[in-house]
Design a protein around this motif. Structure first.
Motif, PDB file in Angstrom:
ATOM      1  N   VAL A  90       0.806  -1.229   0.000  1.00 55.75           N
ATOM      2  CA  VAL A  90       0.000   0.000   0.000  1.00 55.75           C
ATOM      3  C   VAL A  90       0.833   1.270   0.000  1.00 55.75           C
ATOM      4  O   VAL A  90       0.339   2.333  -0.396  1.00 55.75           O
ATOM      5  N   LEU A  91       2.090   1.203   0.415  1.00 57.29           N
ATOM      6  CA  LEU A  91       2.903   2.412   0.454  1.00 57.29           C
ATOM      7  C   LEU A  91       3.333   2.834  -0.956  1.00 57.29           C
ATOM      8  O   LEU A  91       3.569   1.999  -1.818  1.00 57.29           O
ATOM      9  N   GLY A  92       3.467   4.133  -1.130  1.00 56.49           N
ATOM     10  CA  GLY A  92       3.915   4.646  -2.423  1.00 56.49           C
ATOM     11  C   GLY A  92       5.137   5.526  -2.322  1.00 56.49           C
ATOM     12  O   GLY A  92       5.398   6.331  -3.224  1.00 56.49           O
ATOM     13  N   VAL A 152       2.396   8.802   4.821  1.00 58.51           N
ATOM     14  CA  VAL A 152       2.056   9.039   6.223  1.00 58.51           C
ATOM     15  C   VAL A 152       0.694   8.444   6.576  1.00 58.51           C
ATOM     16  O   VAL A 152       0.554   7.726   7.568  1.00 58.51           O
ATOM     17  N   ALA A 153      -0.323   8.751   5.779  1.00 53.66           N
ATOM     18  CA  ALA A 153      -1.680   8.302   6.106  1.00 53.66           C
ATOM     19  C   ALA A 153      -1.809   6.782   6.192  1.00 53.66           C
ATOM     20  O   ALA A 153      -2.394   6.263   7.150  1.00 53.66           O
ATOM     21  N   PRO A 154      -1.298   5.995   5.223  1.00 47.82           N
ATOM     22  CA  PRO A 154      -1.421   4.543   5.379  1.00 47.82           C
ATOM     23  C   PRO A 154      -0.733   4.020   6.630  1.00 47.82           C
ATOM     24  O   PRO A 154      -1.225   3.088   7.281  1.00 47.82           O
ATOM     25  N   LEU A 166      -4.765  -0.552   6.806  1.00 47.98           N
ATOM     26  CA  LEU A 166      -3.917  -0.333   5.639  1.00 47.98           C
ATOM     27  C   LEU A 166      -4.700  -0.516   4.340  1.00 47.98           C
ATOM     28  O   LEU A 166      -4.659   0.335   3.442  1.00 47.98           O
ATOM     29  N   LEU A 167      -5.418  -1.636   4.252  1.00 48.56           N
ATOM     30  CA  LEU A 167      -6.149  -1.937   3.015  1.00 48.56           C
ATOM     31  C   LEU A 167      -7.335  -1.010   2.816  1.00 48.56           C
ATOM     32  O   LEU A 167      -7.592  -0.536   1.696  1.00 48.56           O
ATOM     33  N   GLY A 168      -8.094  -0.760   3.888  1.00 42.91           N
ATOM     34  CA  GLY A 168      -9.259   0.111   3.767  1.00 42.91           C
ATOM     35  C   GLY A 168      -8.872   1.522   3.367  1.00 42.91           C
ATOM     36  O   GLY A 168      -9.517   2.134   2.510  1.00 42.91           O
ATOM     37  N   TYR A 169      -7.790   2.028   3.974  1.00 42.87           N
ATOM     38  CA  TYR A 169      -7.351   3.377   3.613  1.00 42.87           C
ATOM     39  C   TYR A 169      -6.925   3.436   2.150  1.00 42.87           C
ATOM     40  O   TYR A 169      -7.309   4.349   1.414  1.00 42.87           O
ATOM     41  N   ARG A 170      -6.108   2.476   1.735  1.00 39.07           N
ATOM     42  CA  ARG A 170      -5.618   2.526   0.347  1.00 39.07           C
ATOM     43  C   ARG A 170      -6.765   2.393  -0.643  1.00 39.07           C
ATOM     44  O   ARG A 170      -6.762   3.017  -1.710  1.00 39.07           O
ATOM     45  N   ALA A 199     -12.002  12.654   5.132  1.00 42.42           N
ATOM     46  CA  ALA A 199     -12.139  12.324   6.552  1.00 42.42           C
ATOM     47  C   ALA A 199     -10.969  11.471   7.050  1.00 42.42           C
ATOM     48  O   ALA A 199     -10.429  11.709   8.139  1.00 42.42           O
ATOM     49  N   LEU A 200     -10.572  10.488   6.249  1.00 47.82           N
ATOM     50  CA  LEU A 200      -9.475   9.607   6.657  1.00 47.82           C
ATOM     51  C   LEU A 200      -8.135  10.326   6.705  1.00 47.82           C
ATOM     52  O   LEU A 200      -7.212   9.882   7.402  1.00 47.82           O
TER      53      LEU A 200
END
Length: 314
Positions: A90-92, A152-154, A166-170, A199-200
């Motif tokens: 999930v990281l970029g 940062v967010a994930p 992790l998965l839901g955010y991505r 929101a996330l």
């Protein structure tokens, strides 16, 4: 489980830095194809259709994460490996740094046509008429925004909710990129994806700005400039989140960002953030290094937060 999650987050950050994105069969690309298929079936010019679309895809992806994490609980090693693989996927950060570095080299060499073509890898702006300074500004702004969104967010959501986080955010962030536009086709349908992503990212975006200020001296930037510009200019940005780290980057690098921004479907006159000179190729390079430092620090902090929560629980 807490120890496995903490170790997995650190290993995932290290894997992203060392290996970059998976070369074949990237799960995010597979999710994108599923999302495109679902859009063809569910698209209507209404918010309720967009809510259903977003809920099914984000909820379904997070549910897969719940199942994976429950299986992984059987062993701390399996938990660490599962979290590490998910974090890596999930990281970029590495791909962001690679694209920023490529843009910096093209601009430094004076290859504006190459840079205009390459900019599409970072953002959806219209690049045909951008000069060197416009391309550098767009690149620094994209590096800043994606440092928050894709790094940062994930990690924040991974620390809070593990693999499902992790998965839901991505999934939510990917849908926002796909349908969360203000074009006529997506104005209503993409509303839910855009608002969920906002929101996330509320807390991670502000954490990103604070980390930008803290990490700025590592790349020869100004911590006080980042803090001052963030507090003064971020709120004027049309996005509740992107402006946070873009303003902090402007202050950290001691440059001006913002201004006329052209997309395929609209033109925005964004507020000026920061003061002093306009961005150039050197600022792109420094922006990439600042992004890398922020990602490494966030990985350590995310792991430490998991361990601290586990200690309090005990």
């Amino acid at each position: 489980m807490r120890a496995g999650r903490a170790v997995g987050l650190v290993l995932g950050v290290a894997a992203d830095a060392a290996l970059g994105d998976p070369r074949r069969g990237h799960p995010v690309a597979a999710f994108g194809r599923v999302a495109q298929t679902a859009e063809r079936v569910l698209h209507r010019d209404s918010r309720s259709a967009g809510v259903l679309y977003t809920g099914l895809l984000v909820g379904g992806t997070a549910a897969l994460g719940v199942v994976a994490e429950r299986v992984a609980r059987r062993s701390p090693v399996l938990d660490a490996v599962t979290t590490a693989l998910t974090t890596w996927v999930v990281l970029g950060g590495a791909s962001l740094a690679d694209e920023g570095t490529a843009m910096g080299r093209l601009l430094d060499a004076g290859d504006l046509d190459g840079a205009r073509g390459r900019l599409a890898h970072l953002c959806g702006r219209e690049a045909a008429h951008l000069d060197e300074q416009g391309l550098a500004r767009a690149t620094v702004e994209s590096i800043a925004e994606n440092t928050s969104d894709a790094v940062v967010a994930p990690l924040v959501w991974g620390a809070i909710a593990g693999v499902p986080g992790l998965l839901g955010y991505r999934a939510a962030n990917t849908l926002d990129a796909m349908v969360g536009h203000r074009s006529p086709h997506y104005l209503r349908f993409g509303w839910a994806a855009a608002r969920l992503d906002d929101a996330l990212n509320l807390a991670p975006a502000r954490l990103s700005a604070m980390l930008t200020a803290a990490c700025a001296p590592v790349v020869g930037g100004s911590a006080s400039g980042a803090w001052r510009t963030w507090r003064r200019d971020a709120a004027a940005h049309p996005s509740p989140n992107a402006g946070q780290i873009e303003a902090a980057f402007a202050g950290a690098l001691q440059i001006r960002l913002g201004g006329r921004t052209v997309y395929g479907h609209t033109t925005e006159q964004r507020p000026i953030m920061g003061e002093g000179r306009t961005a150039d190729a050197g600022d792109v390079t420094r922006g990439v290094e600042l992004s890398r430092v922020i990602g490494s620090v966030t990985g350590v902090l995310a792991a430490a937060a998991v361990v601290a929560r586990g200690a309090r629980g005990r």
